[in-house]
Design a protein around this motif. Structure first.
Motif, PDB file in Angstrom:
ATOM      1  N   PRO A   3      26.438   6.308  25.739  1.00 42.63           N
ATOM      2  CA  PRO A   3      27.687   5.673  25.293  1.00 42.63           C
ATOM      3  C   PRO A   3      28.215   6.197  23.961  1.00 42.63           C
ATOM      4  CG  PRO A   3      25.903   4.036  25.439  1.00 42.63           C
ATOM      5  CD  PRO A   3      25.366   5.336  25.930  1.00 42.63           C
ATOM      6  N   LEU A   4      27.338   6.669  23.066  1.00 44.32           N
ATOM      7  CA  LEU A   4      27.825   7.160  21.775  1.00 44.32           C
ATOM      8  C   LEU A   4      28.343   8.588  21.861  1.00 44.32           C
ATOM      9  CD1 LEU A   4      25.185   5.756  19.281  1.00 44.32           C
ATOM     10  CD2 LEU A   4      27.458   4.882  19.781  1.00 44.32           C
ATOM     11  N   ARG A   5      28.035   9.294  22.919  1.00 39.89           N
ATOM     12  CA  ARG A   5      28.463  10.681  23.052  1.00 39.89           C
ATOM     13  C   ARG A   5      29.858  10.805  23.674  1.00 39.89           C
ATOM     14  NH1 ARG A   5      24.154  14.010  21.743  1.00 39.89           N
ATOM     15  NH2 ARG A   5      22.150  13.039  22.032  1.00 39.89           N
ATOM     16  N   LYS A   6      30.372   9.720  24.158  1.00 39.91           N
ATOM     17  CA  LYS A   6      31.718   9.759  24.722  1.00 39.91           C
ATOM     18  C   LYS A   6      32.723  10.005  23.615  1.00 39.91           C
ATOM     19  CE  LYS A   6      30.776   6.767  28.615  1.00 39.91           C
ATOM     20  NZ  LYS A   6      31.128   5.535  29.268  1.00 39.91           N
ATOM     21  N   ASN A   7      33.860  10.411  24.000  1.00 41.20           N
ATOM     22  CA  ASN A   7      34.904  10.703  23.035  1.00 41.20           C
ATOM     23  C   ASN A   7      35.613   9.417  22.636  1.00 41.20           C
ATOM     24  OD1 ASN A   7      36.516  12.113  21.380  1.00 41.20           O
ATOM     25  ND2 ASN A   7      37.817  12.982  22.968  1.00 41.20           N
ATOM     26  N   ARG A   8      34.864   8.492  22.057  1.00 38.96           N
ATOM     27  CA  ARG A   8      35.446   7.226  21.607  1.00 38.96           C
ATOM     28  C   ARG A   8      34.952   6.952  20.179  1.00 38.96           C
ATOM     29  NH1 ARG A   8      34.527   3.841  27.076  1.00 38.96           N
ATOM     30  NH2 ARG A   8      36.213   4.826  28.236  1.00 38.96           N
ATOM     31  N   ARG A  11      34.272   3.217  18.931  1.00 40.63           N
ATOM     32  CA  ARG A  11      33.017   2.585  19.331  1.00 40.63           C
ATOM     33  C   ARG A  11      31.911   2.965  18.345  1.00 40.63           C
ATOM     34  NH1 ARG A  11      31.011   3.141  25.363  1.00 40.63           N
ATOM     35  NH2 ARG A  11      32.747   1.712  25.625  1.00 40.63           N
ATOM     36  N   ARG A  12      31.852   4.213  17.956  1.00 45.02           N
ATOM     37  CA  ARG A  12      30.846   4.646  16.992  1.00 45.02           C
ATOM     38  C   ARG A  12      31.044   3.973  15.639  1.00 45.02           C
ATOM     39  NH1 ARG A  12      30.741  11.039  17.677  1.00 45.02           N
ATOM     40  NH2 ARG A  12      32.901  10.611  18.121  1.00 45.02           N
ATOM     41  N   ILE A  13      32.284   3.818  15.232  1.00 43.75           N
ATOM     42  CA  ILE A  13      32.591   3.170  13.954  1.00 43.75           C
ATOM     43  C   ILE A  13      32.150   1.711  13.990  1.00 43.75           C
ATOM     44  CG2 ILE A  13      34.464   2.382  12.460  1.00 43.75           C
ATOM     45  CD1 ILE A  13      35.924   5.006  13.186  1.00 43.75           C
ATOM     46  N   VAL A  14      32.428   1.023  15.085  1.00 42.08           N
ATOM     47  CA  VAL A  14      32.055  -0.388  15.215  1.00 42.08           C
ATOM     48  C   VAL A  14      30.537  -0.530  15.207  1.00 42.08           C
ATOM     49  CG1 VAL A  14      32.079  -2.377  16.781  1.00 42.08           C
ATOM     50  CG2 VAL A  14      34.185  -1.101  16.359  1.00 42.08           C
ATOM     51  N   LEU A  15      29.829   0.309  15.961  1.00 44.81           N
ATOM     52  CA  LEU A  15      28.370   0.232  16.006  1.00 44.81           C
ATOM     53  C   LEU A  15      27.746   0.581  14.655  1.00 44.81           C
ATOM     54  CD1 LEU A  15      27.608   1.726  19.521  1.00 44.81           C
ATOM     55  CD2 LEU A  15      27.352  -0.635  18.789  1.00 44.81           C
ATOM     56  N   ALA A  16      28.264   1.588  13.974  1.00 43.99           N
ATOM     57  CA  ALA A  16      27.746   1.958  12.654  1.00 43.99           C
ATOM     58  C   ALA A  16      27.996   0.837  11.646  1.00 43.99           C
ATOM     59  CB  ALA A  16      28.374   3.258  12.188  1.00 43.99           C
ATOM     60  N   SER A  17      29.154   0.228  11.704  1.00 44.62           N
ATOM     61  CA  SER A  17      29.474  -0.891  10.805  1.00 44.62           C
ATOM     62  C   SER A  17      28.560  -2.078  11.073  1.00 44.62           C
ATOM     63  CB  SER A  17      30.933  -1.318  10.968  1.00 44.62           C
ATOM     64  OG  SER A  17      31.792  -0.263  10.619  1.00 44.62           O
ATOM     65  N   ALA A  18      28.347  -2.382  12.351  1.00 45.67           N
ATOM     66  CA  ALA A  18      27.464  -3.503  12.699  1.00 45.67           C
ATOM     67  C   ALA A  18      26.041  -3.237  12.210  1.00 45.67           C
ATOM     68  CB  ALA A  18      27.475  -3.737  14.203  1.00 45.67           C
TER      69      ALA A  18
END
Length: 163
Positions: A3-8, A11-18
Motif C-alpha cells: 500500500p505504501l508503494r502506490k502512487n498516493r 496516504r504516506r503523509i497520513v501514515l507518517a504523521s500518525a
C-alpha cells in the motif's frame, strides 16, 4: 503491491504523521523523575566525653557544629542544598586546621539511577575535598547536580568551621 508503494503520497503523509504523533504520545507519557526524600546518615560516635565542649556550639552559634575538647577536632554540618534531583548535605570534621573527614549526610536516593550515580560520585567528591582541603573541587562526570550541591554544602560547612 504494497500500500505504501502506490502512487498516493497523501496516504504516506497520513501514515507518517500518525506514526510521529504516536511516538510523541508514548514519549510524553513517560513518568518524570520523582522528588527525592532526605536520607540522613547516623551521626558518628564521639571519641571522648562531649562534656569537654562546655555545651557550646563550635560553629559560633550556627547549628550543626560540635567540638571534641580533648582532641581539638570540630564536626560541622553544612547547609542542605536543594538540587534538581534532591537535597545534598555534607558534614566535615576539622582537626589541626585540616579537613580530616567529609561525609555526605543527605543525598538523592529515590531511585536506582540516583543510587548508581551516588555510589561512584560521593567517594570521588570526598577524595577531592580531602585532597584539595577546600570546596574548590572538580565535578564528577555524570553527577553534575550532586557535585554542585556537594560543593556548596561543603563551602557552607567550611565557613561555619572557620567562623
Amino acid at each position: 503491491m504494497h500500500p505504501l508503494r502506490k502512487n498516493r503520497p497523501l496516504r504516506r503523509i497520513v501514515l507518517a504523521s500518525a506514526a510521529t504523533v504516536s511516538g510523541l504520545v508514548m514519549l510524553l507519557s513517560l513518568k518524570p523523575h520523582t522528588p527525592a526524600t532526605i536520607v540522613a546518615a547516623p551521626a558518628p560516635a564521639q571519641a571522648s566525653a562531649p562534656a569537654a565542649s562546655g555545651g557550646s556550639d563550635a560553629a559560633g552559634g550556627s547549628p550543626g557544629g560540635a567540638t571534641d575538647g580533648s582532641t581539638g577536632t570540630r564536626t560541622v554540618t553544612g547547609d542542605s542544598v536543594q538540587t534538581r534531583w534532591g537535597p545534598v548535605q555534607v558534614r566535615i570534621t576539622v582537626g589541626g586546621g585540616r579537613i580530616t573527614e567529609v561525609t555526605a549526610v543527605a543525598y538523592p536516593t529515590d531511585n536506582p539511577r540516583d543510587q548508581e550515580i551516588n555510589s561512584y560520585a560521593l567517594p570521588a567528591l570526598r577524595r577531592e575535598a580531602l585532597t584539595a582541603q577546600s570546596a574548590e573541587i572538580d565535578s564528577v562526570s555524570g553527577a553534575t547536580y550532586t557535585s554542585d550541591g556537594y560543593r556548596r554544602s561543603l563551602q557552607s560547612a567550611l565557613d561555619r568551621a572557620r567562623g
